[in-house]
Design a protein around this motif. Structure first.
Motif, PDB file in Angstrom:
ATOM      1  N   PHE A  39      -1.880  -8.992   0.828  1.00  0.00           N
ATOM      2  CA  PHE A  39      -2.646  -9.815   1.747  1.00  0.00           C
ATOM      3  C   PHE A  39      -2.828 -11.252   1.243  1.00  0.00           C
ATOM      4  O   PHE A  39      -2.617 -12.209   1.972  1.00  0.00           O
ATOM      5  N   GLY A  40      -3.222 -11.381  -0.020  1.00  0.00           N
ATOM      6  CA  GLY A  40      -3.446 -12.719  -0.568  1.00  0.00           C
ATOM      7  C   GLY A  40      -2.660 -13.005  -1.835  1.00  0.00           C
ATOM      8  O   GLY A  40      -2.992 -13.913  -2.583  1.00  0.00           O
ATOM      9  N   THR A  41      -1.626 -12.211  -2.101  1.00  0.00           N
ATOM     10  CA  THR A  41      -0.813 -12.400  -3.314  1.00  0.00           C
ATOM     11  C   THR A  41       0.660 -12.402  -2.948  1.00  0.00           C
ATOM     12  O   THR A  41       1.159 -11.425  -2.378  1.00  0.00           O
TER      13      THR A  41
ATOM     14  N   PHE B 250       3.865 -17.506  10.143  1.00  0.00           N
ATOM     15  CA  PHE B 250       4.033 -16.224   9.471  1.00  0.00           C
ATOM     16  C   PHE B 250       5.512 -15.952   9.200  1.00  0.00           C
ATOM     17  O   PHE B 250       5.916 -15.647   8.090  1.00  0.00           O
ATOM     18  N   LEU B 251       6.334 -16.118  10.240  1.00  0.00           N
ATOM     19  CA  LEU B 251       7.745 -15.781  10.104  1.00  0.00           C
ATOM     20  C   LEU B 251       8.503 -16.788   9.249  1.00  0.00           C
ATOM     21  O   LEU B 251       9.365 -16.415   8.463  1.00  0.00           O
TER      22      LEU B 251
ATOM     23  N   SER C  84       4.427 -17.708   0.151  1.00  0.00           N
ATOM     24  CA  SER C  84       3.195 -17.584   0.908  1.00  0.00           C
ATOM     25  C   SER C  84       2.877 -16.119   1.174  1.00  0.00           C
ATOM     26  O   SER C  84       3.713 -15.244   1.015  1.00  0.00           O
ATOM     27  N   ASN C  85       1.624 -15.889   1.591  1.00  0.00           N
ATOM     28  CA  ASN C  85       1.151 -14.527   1.813  1.00  0.00           C
ATOM     29  C   ASN C  85       0.517 -14.435   3.204  1.00  0.00           C
ATOM     30  O   ASN C  85       0.535 -15.394   3.960  1.00  0.00           O
TER      31      ASN C  85
ATOM     32  N   PHE D 253      -3.335 -17.315   8.652  1.00  0.00           N
ATOM     33  CA  PHE D 253      -4.501 -17.286   9.548  1.00  0.00           C
ATOM     34  C   PHE D 253      -4.970 -18.690   9.845  1.00  0.00           C
ATOM     35  O   PHE D 253      -4.909 -19.570   8.991  1.00  0.00           O
ATOM     36  N   GLU D 254      -5.432 -18.900  11.067  1.00  0.00           N
ATOM     37  CA  GLU D 254      -6.059 -20.169  11.418  1.00  0.00           C
ATOM     38  C   GLU D 254      -7.111 -19.890  12.478  1.00  0.00           C
ATOM     39  O   GLU D 254      -7.122 -18.812  13.081  1.00  0.00           O
TER      40      GLU D 254
END
Length: 531
Positions: free
Chosen positions: A103-105, A264-265, A273-274, A279-280
């Motif tokens: 998720f964040g790594t 994302f893609l 990136s993760n 997200f925004e």
């Protein structure tokens, strides 16, 4: 309901530390008396490995899935835990590095591969994580540990062995499903997830998986889409963590927290990136409330709208006299709360933790009331006529219906989160009680109970003790809604036996028993009691 304690000693840091799995179950030391009707297992999931070699995981939702189990037998209790053998875990252990992006790594490409094989692996697409650290629930006769991607992991709830990885994409049009399904008495499972809708737009599908099949075939293979909700933005679906379900309706709350699909893609292939990077917030959308009939599935095209909130957990949803009442744990504003759940924030010293939470969205338990019977001419007047709520719904000139909530609980930086109810008897029905984990500046330090009718509250709390989501188990011959016990796992880092299962009386949160073990435990998110 507000926390009575500060945490200057920082004992909470312990719940974000790696621990070992166990070779066999540990006996627990019991004080008090275990209710004789507790005969099964409490199963919980959360992160247990917070770094691989010298590579750290950065976010609360990145650590590798660890499954915990407390077994009840003849008044005795044992504790056991094992890492789920997901692809993410097995490959990380084998290669001694983070292999799958969490998720964040971000997982860096294999340093041993040359530029050509790296280049070609980009075209195979992203490897989506199967790190099932969020919840466990039954489908048919089987049990699955889950996260929020398209992968579920079938587990053996006795031995905690990992059985197989299941890809929901093989059976239904879905990009992922939440870790918060609704399960009916007969075992029918409903869930929601982002999907590709008509004409290359994004949408959200509700998926139904039937109960145990007569021919013993796997119910997952019989899953089907029941109804589709539209997305407010074509290429930016909202982040969805749970949904509401009453006896005849689904409620989907479309928040301003968006997944930028194009970002994302492209992000994956271009740079490190993760998921969190994608997200925004849409600062002008507000919150959209969607409803659909359940059986047969049919989207009801009314525009219900409210002020912007972040929302992860629905508490309960029910119908009453032509209205849908939906109770949620909200976070005010459009900022993504997960921005505050980086491990570095959560492991900070207490003053720093408090400072960070001052900037974050404020938590609030809210009741929204959605009218089912709508007439265009009733512009400007409150359509909600239920006598017991101050929540309103007002028709605007453009046809949107503006929803103002009733606040059921609000305390500055004191969240009522990871909510639970007497689900077996009151899911989708008019109810009185919700139980939750109290977060004090995002640190879990108490168990709370809320009467949603009177707003009366109860608290269980001890100094330097960090509980988890409380699960409600009904007393077998119980009459009242709150006749039962709550089960929660508490970590008390300073104690001789630093981890324990706590059993509280659901009526008043008084302690019935505790079962302590001589090892500490990391944070757990969700779980279930298996009788």
């Amino acid at each position: 309901m507000v926390s009575r304690f500060e945490h200057p000693a920082g004992g909470y840091k312990k719940i974000f530390e790696t621990c070992e799995e166990l070779a066999e179950p540990l006996p627990a030391t019991v004080t008090g008396r275990i209710p004789p009707f507790l005969k099964g297992s409490l199963l919980r999931l959360g992160p247990g490995l917070f770094e691989v070699g010298d590579e750290p995981f950065y976010h609360l939702f990145d650590g590798q899935a660890l499954m915990h189990k407390f077994d009840f037998k003849n008044g005795q209790v044992t504790y056991f835990r094992k890492f789920v053998r997901t692809d993410a875990y097995v490959r990380a252990i084998t290669e001694k590095r983070v292999v799958i992006t969490e998720f964040g790594t971000f997982a860096y490409p294999d340093p041993c591969k040359n530029i050509f094989s790296r280049f070609f692996s980009y075209f195979k697409g992203v490897e989506v994580t199967d790190n099932c650290l969020v919840n466990v629930y039954p489908i048919g006769e089987d049990y699955y540990a889950v996260t929020e991607t398209n992968y579920l992991t079938k587990v053996d709830t006795d031995s905690l062995e990992t059985l197989k990885k299941v890809d929901m994409c093989n059976y239904v049009n879905i990009n992922g499903v939440t870790a918060h399904p609704h399960i009916e008495q007969d075992g029918t499972v409903y869930n929601i997830g982002n999907c590709m809708g008509k004409g290359a737009t994004l949408a959200y599908n509700i998926v139904m998986t039937p109960p145990t099949q007569k021919d013993k075939s796997d119910p997952i293979t019989k899953s089907k889409v029941v109804v589709q909700f539209p997305s407010a933005e074509r290429f930016k679906p909202s982040y969805v963590h749970s949904f509401g379900m009453s006896e005849n309706y689904f409620v989907f709350v479309e928040t301003p927290v968006k997944i930028n699909l194009l970002k994302f893609l492209s992000a994956w292939s271009i740079r490190g990136s993760n998921y969190m990077d994608c997200f925004e917030s849409n600062e002008s959308q507000g919150t959209l409330f969607h409803i659909a009939k359940k059986n047969p599935g049919e989207y009801i095209d009314h525009k219900f709208k409210g002020a912007p909130i972040g929302m992860f957990h629905h508490i309960n949803t029910y119908e009453d006299q032509g209205f849908i009442v939906t109770d949620v744990c909200g976070w005010k504003g459009f900022e993504f709360v997960y921005n505050y759940l980086w491990l570095a924030n959560l492991r900070a010293n207490w003053e720093e933790v408090k400072k960070a939470a001052m900037m974050a969205p404020q938590p609030e338990v809210r009741r929204y009331v959605i009218p089912l019977d709508i007439h265009k001419e009733e512009q400007g007047k409150n359509l909600v006529s239920l006598p017991y709520t101050t929540a309103t719904a007002t028709m605007h000139a453009d046809g949107t219906i503006w929803l103002e909530p009733e606040v059921l609980f609000s305390g500055p930086r004191q969240a009522f989160e990871f909510p639970q109810i007497n689900y077996g008897k009151y899911a989708g029905k008019n109810y009185s009680y919700a139980y939750a984990l109290g977060l004090n500046h995002f640190i879990p330090d108490r168990i709370v109970k809320l009467n949603v009718r009177t707003k009366e509250t109860w608290v269980w709390q001890e100094p330097d003790s960090y509980p988890s989501e409380p699960l409600f188990i009904q007393t077998p011959d119980g009459v009242d809604e709150d006749d039962g016990v709550l089960l929660t796992i508490v970590v008390a880092p300073g104690a001789q036996r630093p981890g324990y299962l706590l059993i509280l009386n659901a009526k008043d949160l008084s302690e019935i028993a505790r079962a302590e073990v001589e090892c500490t435990m990391p944070v757990t998110f969700h779980g279930m009691y298996k009788p």
